[in-house]
Motif scaffolding. Sequence first.
Motif, mmCIF file in Angstrom:
data_model
loop_
_atom_site.group_PDB
_atom_site.id
_atom_site.type_symbol
_atom_site.label_atom_id
_atom_site.label_comp_id
_atom_site.label_asym_id
_atom_site.label_seq_id
_atom_site.Cartn_x
_atom_site.Cartn_y
_atom_site.Cartn_z
ATOM 1 N N ALA A 293 7.959 -4.405 -2.228
ATOM 2 C CA ALA A 293 7.859 -2.868 -1.748
ATOM 3 C C ALA A 293 6.511 -2.115 -2.249
ATOM 4 O O ALA A 293 6.982 -1.209 -1.276
ATOM 5 N N ILE A 294 6.248 -2.522 -3.185
ATOM 6 C CA ILE A 294 4.872 -1.662 -3.937
ATOM 7 C C ILE A 294 3.382 -1.859 -2.589
ATOM 8 O O ILE A 294 3.188 -0.849 -2.223
ATOM 9 N N ALA A 295 4.263 -2.673 -2.220
ATOM 10 C CA ALA A 295 2.975 -3.414 -1.430
ATOM 11 C C ALA A 295 2.874 -3.185 -0.259
ATOM 12 O O ALA A 295 1.663 -2.006 0.612
ATOM 13 N N SER A 296 3.837 -2.812 0.471
ATOM 14 C CA SER A 296 4.334 -2.042 1.682
ATOM 15 C C SER A 296 3.950 -0.789 1.660
ATOM 16 O O SER A 296 3.507 -0.089 3.127
ATOM 17 N N ALA A 297 4.618 0.214 0.097
ATOM 18 C CA ALA A 297 3.883 1.786 0.070
ATOM 19 C C ALA A 297 2.836 1.633 0.552
ATOM 20 O O ALA A 297 1.974 2.675 0.675
ATOM 21 N N LEU A 298 2.074 0.783 -0.816
ATOM 22 C CA LEU A 298 0.270 1.071 -0.038
ATOM 23 C C LEU A 298 0.028 1.244 0.943
ATOM 24 O O LEU A 298 -1.403 1.252 1.659
ATOM 25 N N ALA A 299 0.219 -0.287 1.871
ATOM 26 C CA ALA A 299 0.181 -0.312 3.325
ATOM 27 C C ALA A 299 0.124 0.897 4.077
ATOM 28 O O ALA A 299 -0.160 1.194 5.635
#
Length: 501
Positions: A426-432
Motif C-alpha cells: 500500500a505504501i508503494a502504491s502511495a509513492l507511485a
Amino acid sequence: MISIKDVNFCYKGSQEAGLHDFSLDIGEGEAVLLCGASGCGKTTILRLINGLIPHYYKGELEGSISVNGRNVPESELYELASVVGTVFQNPRSQFFSVDTDGEINFGNENLGLAPKEILRRKKEVVSELDLEPLLGKSLFELSGGEKQKIACAGVSALMPDIMLLDEPSSNLDWKAIGELKEVIKCWKAKGKTIVISEHRLWYVKDIVDRVIFMKDGRIEHQWNKEEFGSLTAQELCSYGLRPTSVEEKYIKEFGDGIFSADDKTENDSIERYENSITLKDMFFTYDIPKYFFKKKKLNAADSADYTLAIPELELPRGKVIGLIGRNGAGKTTFLRCICGLEKDCTLKITADGDTLSGKRIMKKCYMVMQDVNHQLFTDSVRAEVMLSMDDEDKEKADSIIGDLGLSGYEETHPMALSGGQKQRVAIASALAANSEILLFDEPTSGLDRAHMTAVAEMLAEIAKDNRVVIVSTHDPELISLCCDYTLCIENGRLKYLRKCQ
C-alpha cells in the motif's frame, strides 16, 4: 500442550512464505513470544495452532501438529474453538455482533451453551478484564483499544486453555497497550498457555517465559526471559528487532501523559511558512446536526457538537508531520477529511494561491489506510503499484517495490502476503501515485524494525519533493527517525503543531 514436529508449509500461490523443517514444543502454562521480520513465519505458526492451516488457508503441509492431545489437521475448527482462542491484529476482523454484550456472548451462544452458563462466563470475564464501562455500547463507537479489549473478552469467555495473539498492539496507543498487558497478565495468572506474535517488545518482555526469534520460516535463536532481558540495544538491532525499552521523553509524549499539564491548549506553532498549504473550515460530524447547511459559517467556539473542528491550520511542505493522539482522538477522521473521503466535511485547501474543495481535493491527495485490505484490488504486487500511476511504468514500479524490501514478490497476489508486507504494498502504491499530499494512517503497524526504518527513510525522501507528508502513528521510533513536526489531535480539536526536538 502444543507440539509442532518437522513441519514444512507453503501457502498456495506462493513459493517463498511459510515454514521449513519447523519444530516447536510449548508447555502448559508457558508464555512464548514469537519475533522476527515481517514474513518470517510468526503468523503461520499461530494459524497452525488454531487450525486455520490447513482448514482455511490452503497450501502444501507436511509434518504433525497437535494441541492438547488433538491432531489439528484431523480436527474440525469448531472442535478447536474451545481449546484455542485467537486475538487478531485487527479486532474488527473477528467481530460478529454490533454491540459489546452480544460480542462477548457470541462464541458461547454459537457453541450452544446453556443461557445460565453463558451469563456466568460473561460476568466472570467482565469482572476479570474490568469491562463494566464498555457494556451496552455499540462496537462502532469504541476506540481501537476498547475494541481490542472486547475481542479479548470474546475469546476469554470461551475459556480456552491456549491464547494466541497476533500483533495485538499494532494499532493501539500506549494507554491501550498498558491495558492489553494487564489482560495478558490475568490470563497468565490463570495458567493459560500464551503465544504472542509481536514487533513491539517492550510491553511483553516481563511477561513471557521464552522468546523465539524467527527467520525465513525457521527458528534462528531462542532465549529465556533473563537472557532476552540482558540483550543490549545494539544486539537487538543486529537481529532487526525493535528496542525493549523506550526513552522517558517518548513515554511522556505518547503515554498517559501525552497531554501534560504545561501543554498549551492551542496551536503553539503559529509561525507562517514560506512554502505551505492551508486547511480552512475543517468541520465534520458523523451525526449531522440541524444546522448542517450553515456549517461553513461556524467556528471553533460554537462547534462543540462536531466530531472534528479545526478552523485553520497551516502545514509546511517538504516536511514529515507526525500526527499523534490517543485512540479515538480523531486522527483517522482528520486524514479522511483531508483526502475527501468524508464528503460532508466543509474543508477547503489553499495551495499555490488556488483554493480547492470537493473532488478537486481528492486529486491532490493519496491516503494509505490503517486496514490496507480495503485498498488492495489487483492480483499481483506489481499491478497494484502500477494501478496508482497516471502512466504505467514497470521499471519505476519495480524500483519502488525493491526499495520497500518486496523484491521477488512482484507477481505474488497481495492477499497472499503477511500483514506487514501488505502494508508495504500500500505504501508503494502511495509513492507511485505522485500526489502532492500524502497521508499515512499507522503505516508501521505490523512492521519490523528494518522495514520501519525503510519506511521512515522513504517518507523523509518523498517529503523533500515539496510534498506535504502526514503520518498518523503510535510508534515513537518512527517519530524520532523521520518526523520534522508533531501535530497533536485531542477530541477532534487541534492541540498543537510543533517542531520535533
